[in-house]
Design a protein around this motif. Structure first.
Motif, mmCIF file in Angstrom:
data_model
loop_
_atom_site.group_PDB
_atom_site.id
_atom_site.type_symbol
_atom_site.label_atom_id
_atom_site.label_comp_id
_atom_site.label_asym_id
_atom_site.label_seq_id
_atom_site.Cartn_x
_atom_site.Cartn_y
_atom_site.Cartn_z
ATOM 1 N N LEU A 2 -10.729 21.939 -38.908
ATOM 2 C CA LEU A 2 -9.286 21.967 -39.125
ATOM 3 C C LEU A 2 -8.825 23.245 -39.807
ATOM 4 O O LEU A 2 -7.611 23.478 -39.937
ATOM 5 C CB LEU A 2 -8.862 20.743 -39.937
ATOM 6 C CG LEU A 2 -9.209 19.384 -39.292
ATOM 7 C CD1 LEU A 2 -8.680 18.245 -40.132
ATOM 8 C CD2 LEU A 2 -8.678 19.293 -37.868
ATOM 9 N N LEU A 3 -9.765 24.096 -40.223
ATOM 10 C CA LEU A 3 -9.382 25.429 -40.701
ATOM 11 C C LEU A 3 -8.842 26.300 -39.576
ATOM 12 O O LEU A 3 -8.284 27.366 -39.836
ATOM 13 C CB LEU A 3 -10.586 26.108 -41.363
ATOM 14 C CG LEU A 3 -10.943 25.613 -42.769
ATOM 15 C CD1 LEU A 3 -12.273 26.197 -43.213
ATOM 16 C CD2 LEU A 3 -9.839 25.957 -43.759
ATOM 17 N N ALA A 4 -9.010 25.841 -38.341
ATOM 18 C CA ALA A 4 -8.448 26.571 -37.200
ATOM 19 C C ALA A 4 -6.976 26.238 -36.964
ATOM 20 O O ALA A 4 -6.329 26.876 -36.120
ATOM 21 C CB ALA A 4 -9.258 26.253 -35.942
ATOM 22 N N LEU A 5 -6.418 25.271 -37.700
ATOM 23 C CA LEU A 5 -5.004 24.936 -37.539
ATOM 24 C C LEU A 5 -4.124 26.092 -38.009
ATOM 25 O O LEU A 5 -4.508 26.857 -38.900
ATOM 26 C CB LEU A 5 -4.676 23.676 -38.336
ATOM 27 C CG LEU A 5 -5.293 22.364 -37.838
ATOM 28 C CD1 LEU A 5 -4.947 21.222 -38.789
ATOM 29 C CD2 LEU A 5 -4.815 22.038 -36.427
ATOM 30 N N PRO B 162 1.719 16.358 -39.875
ATOM 31 C CA PRO B 162 1.382 17.697 -40.376
ATOM 32 C C PRO B 162 0.223 17.658 -41.372
ATOM 33 O O PRO B 162 0.138 16.773 -42.225
ATOM 34 C CB PRO B 162 2.678 18.155 -41.070
ATOM 35 C CG PRO B 162 3.381 16.874 -41.425
ATOM 36 C CD PRO B 162 3.050 15.908 -40.333
ATOM 37 N N ALA B 163 -0.665 18.628 -41.263
ATOM 38 C CA ALA B 163 -1.786 18.742 -42.191
ATOM 39 C C ALA B 163 -1.301 19.272 -43.539
ATOM 40 O O ALA B 163 -0.444 20.153 -43.599
ATOM 41 C CB ALA B 163 -2.856 19.665 -41.615
ATOM 42 N N ALA B 164 -1.848 18.722 -44.612
ATOM 43 C CA ALA B 164 -1.583 19.214 -45.967
ATOM 44 C C ALA B 164 -2.910 19.628 -46.581
ATOM 45 O O ALA B 164 -3.942 18.989 -46.357
ATOM 46 C CB ALA B 164 -0.917 18.131 -46.817
ATOM 47 N N ALA C 204 -6.955 25.093 -48.471
ATOM 48 C CA ALA C 204 -6.183 24.968 -49.715
ATOM 49 C C ALA C 204 -4.741 24.604 -49.391
ATOM 50 O O ALA C 204 -4.132 23.747 -50.041
ATOM 51 C CB ALA C 204 -6.239 26.271 -50.498
ATOM 52 N N HIS C 205 -4.192 25.248 -48.376
ATOM 53 C CA HIS C 205 -2.839 24.945 -47.926
ATOM 54 C C HIS C 205 -2.674 25.496 -46.514
ATOM 55 O O HIS C 205 -3.534 26.212 -45.991
ATOM 56 C CB HIS C 205 -1.780 25.528 -48.869
ATOM 57 C CG HIS C 205 -1.829 27.023 -48.994
ATOM 58 N ND1 HIS C 205 -1.184 27.868 -48.110
ATOM 59 C CD2 HIS C 205 -2.452 27.838 -49.879
ATOM 60 C CE1 HIS C 205 -1.405 29.125 -48.455
ATOM 61 N NE2 HIS C 205 -2.174 29.138 -49.528
ATOM 62 N N TYR C 206 -1.556 25.117 -45.906
ATOM 63 C CA TYR C 206 -1.253 25.565 -44.544
ATOM 64 C C TYR C 206 0.030 26.389 -44.514
ATOM 65 O O TYR C 206 0.767 26.382 -43.541
ATOM 66 C CB TYR C 206 -1.134 24.358 -43.610
ATOM 67 C CG TYR C 206 -2.458 23.647 -43.397
ATOM 68 C CD1 TYR C 206 -3.307 23.996 -42.353
ATOM 69 C CD2 TYR C 206 -2.858 22.629 -44.258
ATOM 70 C CE1 TYR C 206 -4.523 23.349 -42.161
ATOM 71 C CE2 TYR C 206 -4.070 21.975 -44.081
ATOM 72 C CZ TYR C 206 -4.894 22.347 -43.031
ATOM 73 O OH TYR C 206 -6.108 21.702 -42.856
#
Length: 320
Positions: free
Chosen positions: A5-8, A180-182, A23-25
């Motif tokens: 999910l670091l690829a988001l 949404p990813a947090a 850490a954040h998006y």
């Protein structure tokens, strides 16, 4: 273990204990507000996962943990600790049993030491302990989320949300419909607001459960013998802990948050002796800069404190 999910879009990798997830998006406060509204999810796939199977799993864990789990109902979430012989906190487990398997997630990188201890205590009990971190990942859904838990191997239902144990190979696909990813910074801000202690942050080698309010969630005071139980009972019945966890409302004019380990002193005596240390800090979307700190028990509850150079007022968590 680096999360897919670091690829988001917008993902900024976390460092330190939370390395491996975001850490954040791109917008910390938007992510916090989303979670507070019950929308989105948090990738906690860097956390360790272990399972315990076998007919004796709950009765065996009951002997080793601070929590009463011998008759833990299927699907009921709980927390538990492993203590040293002197009652100091060594491990924190976040548990749920599905009727055939006890699932637990733990702080990143601590699962091997925990499993080593558990293996040493198996004796003739019919149990099997497995490090499942490579196969399963933890994702948190906030309270109010309507996202489906379909596909999860196990679910921990909590007052502040749900922890899902998802097949790691399907992590990206299963979370695609969660909103949404947090990042963990948003999750940590809400954890601090909720006064929830975290192993390795609110604890050090001397911590006993009473100091950080784990008696409320992770210790059963009427259960029988477990390692460190004598200290728990003695301090609860005859004394008070030497330190206490406090919530700090920090001065919002300071640009830098006091990091973990920052010494705490009285604001009226900034050159005086250290009274404790900052354990966690964050910027909260409503409260501004906040922190948790462990201070000496006798620090006046109405005293203004200095976290490094940052003034802060206290909210009592553990009574004086």
């Amino acid at each position: 273990m680096k999360s897919p999910l670091l690829a988001l879009p917008g993902a900024v990798p976390a460092e330190g204990a939370d390395e491996g997830v975001a850490a954040h998006y791109g917008d910390l406060f938007r992510e916090q507000r989303s979670l507070a509204r019950g929308s989105g999810f948090v990738d906690l796939s860097h956390r360790g996962v272990l399972t315990v199977t076998g007919d004796d799993r709950l009765s065996w864990l009951h002997l080793l943990l601070t929590q009463h789990v011998s008759a833990l109902p299927s699907g009921q979430a709980t927390e538990a600790l492993v203590l040293s012989p002197n009652g100091h906190v060594e491990h924190a487990l976040y548990l749920v049993d599905d009727g055939t398997t006890t699932w637990a997630h733990v702080e990143p990188g601590t699962q091997q030491a925990l499993i080593g201890y558990l293996e040493s205590m198996k004796f003739f009990y019919r149990v099997e302990v497995t490090d499942a971190t490579a196969d399963f990942a933890v994702v948190h859904l906030p309270a109010g989320s309507t996202a489906s838990a379909e596909g999860a191997a196990a679910v921990r239902e909590l007052t502040y949300g749900r922890d899902l144990f998802l097949p790691r190979a399907e992590l990206a696909a299963l979370t695609a419909g969660y909103g949404p990813a947090a990042g963990v910074w948003a999750y940590e801000a809400l954890r601090i607001e909720g006064h929830r202690p975290r192993l390795g942050f609110e604890t050090d080698h001397r911590t006993i459960p009473h100091e950080v309010d784990w008696l409320a969630t992770a210790v059963h005071l009427q259960k029988g013998c477990y390692r460190g139980q004598e200290t728990v009972a003695r301090v609860h019945n005859l004394g008070r802990p030497p330190r206490r966890l406090v919530f700090l409302h920090l001065d919002g004019t300071e640009e830098v948050l006091p990091p973990h380990g920052t010494e705490v002193r009285l604001a009226s005596d900034p050159q005086g002796r250290s009274l404790g240390f900052v354990t966690s800090s964050a910027r909260h979307h409503e409260l501004g800069p906040v922190a948790l700190a462990v201070v000496k028990r006798n620090v006046p509850v109405d005293a203004v404190l200095l976290a490094g150079t940052v003034p802060g007022t206290q909210d009592v968590i553990v009574p004086q």
